[in-house]
Design an enzyme around this catalytic site. Structure first.
Site, PDB file in Angstrom:
ATOM      1  N   LYS A  86       7.603  17.430  38.151  1.00  0.00           N
ATOM      2  CA  LYS A  86       8.347  16.931  38.406  1.00  0.00           C
ATOM      3  C   LYS A  86       9.342  17.267  37.522  1.00  0.00           C
ATOM      4  CE  LYS A  86       6.224  12.032  36.779  1.00  0.00           C
ATOM      5  NZ  LYS A  86       5.728  11.307  36.059  1.00  0.00           N
TER       6      LYS A  86
HETATM    7  O1  G3P Z   1       6.165   9.056  34.832  1.00  0.00           O
HETATM    8  C1  G3P Z   1       6.270   7.431  34.330  1.00  0.00           C
HETATM    9  C2  G3P Z   1       5.728   6.205  33.559  1.00  0.00           C
HETATM   10  O2  G3P Z   1       4.840   6.798  32.563  1.00  0.00           O
HETATM   11  C3  G3P Z   1       7.018   5.463  32.844  1.00  0.00           C
HETATM   12  O3  G3P Z   1       6.334   4.675  32.226  1.00  0.00           O
HETATM   13  O4  G3P Z   1       5.482   2.082  31.266  1.00  0.00           O
HETATM   14  O5  G3P Z   1       7.197   4.633  29.602  1.00  0.00           O
HETATM   15  O6  G3P Z   1       8.101   3.147  31.477  1.00  0.00           O
HETATM   16  P1  G3P Z   1       7.157   3.816  31.061  1.00  0.00           P
END
Ligand code: G3P
Length: 225
Positions: A86
């Protein structure tokens, strides 16, 4: 639609893979840090538990292209099987993706906020692009619509890169990106549970059981007893 677990918690990964048709696991530095475990042994253990076929997406930390490339090559050297590196869609990340794609490294472009960032990452060789739906929606732009726009762009230009919706805070966001054609989603364990759990479903099952037992006796379940 592929469904992936956005977590590095081994217990939760094992539990969800046992319950649901899970296609893989995604991690990021914040998710890894939460586990307070040494990075490489933890992702290697995750890979062992999910098996060779399911995808594991592991994120680089560097912000200069050469360093990103070196991190990525180290990751692919240390991890066997269906591993995607990633890389955030910062300019240096796009530069690194071009090099790594030529080296045959499987790539997930992450921290995608706009459709054109996704298009650029796909052109650079990304196999998946991960738009952050909830983070976009927090900017008062509908993050689920951004996913639809990316899917539309990839259809227009016949791009095989898959859209991996990420960053969800409710099930409706996941439903909307699914309706907008997202090829995959990655969600936290509690979001994945929320997809399937519904009080009315549970109530209906309890009602079936109660009616059956009233008619055939308390010990008439399972029916073949
Ligand atoms: O992989 C990206 C994801 O984990 C971001 O999620 O909830 O931190 O915006 P969030």
């Amino acid at each position: 639609m592929e469904i992936l677990i956005d977590s590095a918690n081994i217990k939760e990964i094992i539990r969800l893979i046992d319950l649901y048709p899970i296609d893989g696991v995604t991690t990021n530095p914040t998710i890894i840090a939460k586990e307070k475990e040494t990075f490489l042994p933890l992702v290697q253990e995750i890979k062992r538990h999910i098996g060779y076929e399911k995808t594991l997406h592991v994120q680089t930390l560097s912000t200069e292209a050469n360093d990103i490339v070196n991190e990525a090559l180290h990751l692919t050297d240390q991890l066997d099987g269906n591993v995607y590196v990633k890389i955030p869609v910062i300019p240096e990340g796009i530069k690194a993706m071009k090099t790594l794609h030529q080296d045959g490294v499987k790539l997930t472009a992450t921290a995608v906020i706009t459709p054109l960032q996704a298009l650029m990452a796909a052109k650079a060789g990304a196999d998946y692009v991960a738009p952050y739906v909830n983070r976009v929606s927090n900017l008062s732009v509908d993050g689920t619509k951004v996913v639809g726009e990316i899917v539309n762009l990839f259809n227009i230009y016949q791009i095989s890169t898959k859209v991996l919706g990420a960053s969800f805070k409710n099930v409706d966001q996941i439903k909307q990106v699914a309706l907008n054609g997202s090829h995959a989603i990655t969600a936290s364990p509690d979001m994945i549970d929320a997809i399937q759990e519904h009080l009315l479903t549970e109530w209906s099952v309890n009602q079936f059981s109660s009616d059956w037992k009233k008619a055939f006796g308390e010990d008439a379940v399972p029916f073949f007893k």
